[in-house]
Each structure stands twice: as structure tokens, then as C-alpha cells.
Design a protein around this motif. Structure first.
Motif, short mmCIF file in Angstrom:
data_model
loop_
_atom_site.label_atom_id
_atom_site.label_comp_id
_atom_site.label_asym_id
_atom_site.label_seq_id
_atom_site.Cartn_x
_atom_site.Cartn_y
_atom_site.Cartn_z
N VAL A 42 -1.06 9.15 -4.32
CA VAL A 42 0.18 8.48 -3.93
C VAL A 42 0.47 7.32 -4.89
O VAL A 42 1.59 7.15 -5.38
N ARG A 43 -0.56 6.53 -5.17
CA ARG A 43 -0.38 5.39 -6.10
C ARG A 43 0.02 5.88 -7.49
O ARG A 43 0.89 5.30 -8.15
N PHE A 81 0.48 7.58 3.37
CA PHE A 81 1.21 6.92 2.27
C PHE A 81 1.99 5.68 2.68
O PHE A 81 2.29 4.83 1.85
N MET A 82 2.32 5.53 3.97
CA MET A 82 3.12 4.37 4.37
C MET A 82 2.40 3.04 4.13
O MET A 82 3.03 2.08 3.62
N PRO A 83 1.11 2.89 4.45
CA PRO A 83 0.45 1.60 4.14
C PRO A 83 0.47 1.29 2.65
O PRO A 83 0.61 0.13 2.26
N ILE A 84 0.34 2.32 1.82
CA ILE A 84 0.34 2.13 0.37
C ILE A 84 1.70 1.65 -0.10
O ILE A 84 1.81 0.76 -0.95
N LEU A 85 2.77 2.24 0.46
CA LEU A 85 4.12 1.84 0.08
C LEU A 85 4.39 0.40 0.49
O LEU A 85 4.99 -0.38 -0.27
N GLU A 119 2.80 8.60 14.09
CA GLU A 119 3.29 9.11 12.80
C GLU A 119 2.90 8.22 11.62
O GLU A 119 2.57 8.71 10.56
N VAL A 120 2.99 6.91 11.80
CA VAL A 120 2.76 6.01 10.66
C VAL A 120 1.44 5.24 10.72
O VAL A 120 1.05 4.60 9.74
N GLY A 121 0.75 5.31 11.87
CA GLY A 121 -0.50 4.59 12.01
C GLY A 121 -0.29 3.22 12.63
O GLY A 121 0.75 2.59 12.45
N SER A 122 -1.29 2.76 13.36
CA SER A 122 -1.15 1.50 14.10
C SER A 122 -0.98 0.28 13.19
O SER A 122 -0.26 -0.66 13.52
N SER A 123 -1.62 0.31 12.02
CA SER A 123 -1.52 -0.85 11.12
C SER A 123 -0.10 -1.03 10.61
O SER A 123 0.42 -2.15 10.56
N VAL A 124 0.54 0.07 10.24
CA VAL A 124 1.93 0.01 9.77
C VAL A 124 2.85 -0.39 10.92
O VAL A 124 3.76 -1.22 10.75
#
Length: 422
Positions: A42-43, A81-85, A119-124
Motif C-alpha cells: 500500500v505504501r 489500508f485506511m490507517p496507512i492513508l 470495515e475500517v477497524g477500531s483505530s481508524v
């Protein structure tokens, strides 16, 4: 010799036994190595995008960013990929409070808070605000113009309010839009009902077919509409049947998507020498068989592999039934594929279009459905219901009039596209 098979069904599995000598093909997507480190891929993709500057060079401090993210009906592994973005944009000077997520529901039902987090994870979910796009709430949308195809273009206010729109998602073949992903995050993803309705009415055109973009009016109309509120960036992923990453594509929402589609066609397209008397297809389990609305994609693929007058057995739990009240009401009014088509051509409506999409396939082959739906609902939708595979096979053999049909198996029915040699 009898052989045992185990196929996915809902969140579980179904076992059945068939004479192996009758199997002419068992279709799988092409063996392709999974990415050993999806996060790193992703990066790499966002730092070396296709047809666009790196994401970090596109945004500026003080600007706002919206992410369009898949809903529960389409697996994209957005939580990877959302945390990375978010982190990438933090490095570019965009704080979490200047970013938010809008889920690309199209005309699907609203997501629950729990589903959004899933869908996006709890951290996001803890870092940025998340919103549904309700296509039927006119107050949520802004008008941008009308395409040359006559589609009035309305996009969600939460999307168009941002300085930058980033489209995300996964790409597979699509039965009338050619391929998913790319522009579909915008249209139909976060568009008003009337925008989606008019665009999808173009599915009645002969060029609106699976695997075709050039000349497909659905695709060209979607791009034309999306250009009225152009996304700044896109990230699309390609997954295998196990939901593992095969490739990551990022950059311009048109150019990068086209490259992605070439890869998808190579991975998911499967050559077939001859159509079968009987096709047995699993959708691949949840969420691909959550309702008939989603299961229809497997029907389309199986349809490609069955001969005229043949039989298709679909394994799909359909825990949410048909997936559309409008679809069911259409089928209560019309009892043949011909009647449905005439009605949809006269007055195209979302939901009713699914009735057309499903029943048009039934002109070629007989469809038996193994599901958890009440038998009367399956019959209303013109399927022949079966309690299990044993009953389904008995019905199929009787329908074909032969105890030894040529059989093609499709354990990955929703993503496997048979390419029959002509």
C-alpha cells in the motif's frame, strides 16, 4: 468414483458428493502469489502512483480530505489500508480532525455503527468521523449537472465539501458496468437515487456487459458524472478468494483503475472449452451471498458456463433474503422474464432492475437455489428452491433428463468469469 466437495455457504460450509467422472472443469481464479506484506505494498503504491503525483504532494496543510470506503457488501480489506492513508496524510500536515469517511452505499441499506467500525477497524473509527450516504435523502446531495447520457449528477454533501476526495475499494468484474472499483466509489457509491437510477437504466444497452469498459455506456456515463467532481486520488486493491492481497493500484482514478482492470481480467478470467449441462456454483460465502442482490453476480458468471437449456445450482445462504423490497414487489406483479423486461424498459427503477438482471439469465438455463430463504420467496423470484445439495441434484438430473450430465464446478462463483472457447 464419488468425490466429496466442500464449498462456502454464508459464514459456514456445505458438503456434497458427486461422481468425479462427470466433472469436466472445476474453475478457480489463476494462481497468483499473495503479497507478503500488504501494508508495505500500500505504501509503495501511494508513493509511486499511476497517472498522478504521490498522495503527500497532492494535499496541503489546512485542506480537508474525505475517503469513500466500501460498505459491507464488498470486501476490500479497508482496515488494512485506511490507517496507512491516515498516517500518510498526517505526515503531509493534515490532522485527523480534517479527514472523514463516507461509506459508498449506493442504493444499499444504511450501515450500523458496528458495521462501520468492522470495515475500517477500531483505530481508524476512533480517529475520524464516519457517515452513511443515504441516496434517498435529497437534503444530503448537491447537483452538478447532467451528462450527455441524460443522467442528472448529484453527489453527497459530505463528499463534495472536502478539498480532496480519495476513492478506495476493490475491483472485480461487474455484470453490466464491466468492472467494479474506480469511478464506482462516486457513482453509484455516493450519488443520489435518481443519479443511480438513470445511470443503471443504461444496462438495457447491449454494450453494458461484464468485462467491457470501452463502449460501455454505463462506464462512460459514470466517468462523465464523476469528472464533474473529480477525485484527487484512488486506491484499489485486488484480492483472491481468501481475501488476501494480490496487488494494490493507486493514483489517478481513471488511469490506475484501467491498469487494475487488466490485472483483474488476467486473474479472474478462466478459459473453458465447452459449456456444461449443469453448473454448480458457490458465491464464496458471506458477504457475497448475503442476499439475492449480491448472489446475482454468481448467477451471471455461472450463466457464462452453462449451455442453452441447461441447469445451474447456486449455493447462497441469502440471510437477508432478496435484498430489495422493490425487487420483490416487481416479482409479485410479473411472473415471467419477458414480463419483467417489458416492465423495466417501460419504467426503470432500482430494485426492479435487479429483477431484470436475475430473470434475463433464466431465459437460457434453469436455476436451482440452495438457500435459507423461505421456499415461497425463492419461487416468487423464479428460482426452484432446494433444501440441500442432495435435493438440488435430484431436481437437476430430472430436469436434464440424464443421470450423467456434464458438470462444471465453480467454488468461487462470484469472482470467477468463465471465458468459453468459441
Amino acid at each position: 468414483m464419488q468425490k466429496k466437495y466442500t464449498y462456502k455457504y454464508g459464514k459456514g460450509k456445505v458438503n456434497f458428493t458427486i461422481d468425479a467422472s462427470l466433472i469436466t472443469d472445476e474453475l478457480y481464479i489463476k494462481e497468483y502469489p499473495v503479497l507478503p506484506n500488504p501494508a508495505e505494498a500500500v505504501r509503495e503504491a501511494i508513493h509511486n502512483p499511476i497517472g498522478a503525483k504521490p498522495l503527500r504532494e497532492i494535499v496541503k496543510p489546512g485542506e480537508t480530505v474525505v475517503f469513500i470506503v466500501n460498505d459491507t457488501t464488498r470486501v476490500a480489506n479497508s482496515h488494512i489500508f485506511m490507517p496507512i492513508l491516515l498516517d500518510e496524510l498526517n505526515c503531509a500536515g493534515i490532522p485527523d480532525q480534517d479527514m472523514w469517511i463516507v461509506f459508498a452505499l449506493g442504493t444499499h441499506r444504511q450501515m450500523t455503527e458496528e458495521e462501520m467500525i468492522g470495515e475500517v477497524g477500531s483505530s481508524v473509527a476512533q480517529r475520524v468521523k464516519m457517515y452513511n450516504s443515504d441516496c434517498r435523502d435529497e437534503g444530503q446531495f448537491r447537483y452538478f449537472g447532467t451528462t450527455s447520457y441524460g443522467t442528472p449528477v448529484y453527489f453527497n454533501n459530505k463528499v463534495v465539501a472536502a478539498d480532496h476526495i480519495i476513492c478506495t475499494g476493490s475491483v472485480v468484474h461487474h455484470f453490466f458496468a464491466g468492472f467494479g472499483g474506480g469511478r464506482k466509489a462516486m457513482l453509484p457509491g455516493v450519488a443520489h437515487y435518481e443519479t443511480v437510477r438513470k445511470n443503471h437504466s443504461l444496462m438495457l444497452d447491449a454494450n453494458a456487459v461484464i468485462g467491457k469498459l470501452d463502449g460501455n455506456p454505463i462506464y462512460h456515463d459514470q466517468v462523465e458524472g464523476t469528472e464533474m467532481c473529480r477525485p484527487s486520488f484512488m486506491i484499489n486493491v485486488v484480492l483472491n478468494e481468501k481475501k488476501e492481497f494480490l496487488r494494490v493500484f493507486a493514483g489517478d482514478y481513471i488511469e490506475a483503475h484501467l491498469e487494475c482492470c487488466k490485472f483483474v481480467n488476467d486473474v479472474y478470467g478462466v478459459p473453458v472449452e465447452r459449456e456444461a449441462d449443469l453448473v454448480i456454483a458457490s458465491c464464496g460465502g458471506y458477504p457475497k451471498d448475503i442476499n439475492v442482490y449480491q448472489l446475482q453476480k454468481t448467477m451471471d458468471n455461472a450463466w457464462c458456463a452453462v449451455r442453452e437449456g441447461g441447469v445451474v445450482i447456486i449455493l447462497g445462504e441469502c440471510a437477508e433474503g432478496s435484498g430489495s423490497v422493490t425487487y420483490e414487489k416487481t416479482m409479485q406483479k410479473y411472473t415471467t422474464p419477458e414480463q419483467v423486461e417489458a416492465a423495466v424498459r417501460a419504467d426503470f427503477q432500482i430494485g426492479a432492475h435487479k429483477a431484470y438482471a436475475v430473470t434475463r439469465l433464466m431465459k437460457k438455463a434453469h436455476f436451482i437455489l440452495v438457500s435459507s430463504m423461505p421456499p415461497e420467496l425463492a419461487r416468487l423470484l423464479l428460482f426452484t428452491p432446494a433444501r440441500d445439495m442432495e435435493e438440488a441434484m435430484e431436481i437437476a438430473v430430472n430436469k436434464l433428463g440424464s443421470p450423467q450430465p456434464r458438470i462444471i464446478l465453480m467454488p468461487m462463483g462470484s469472482i470467477t468469469v468463465p471465458l468459453v472457447h468459441k
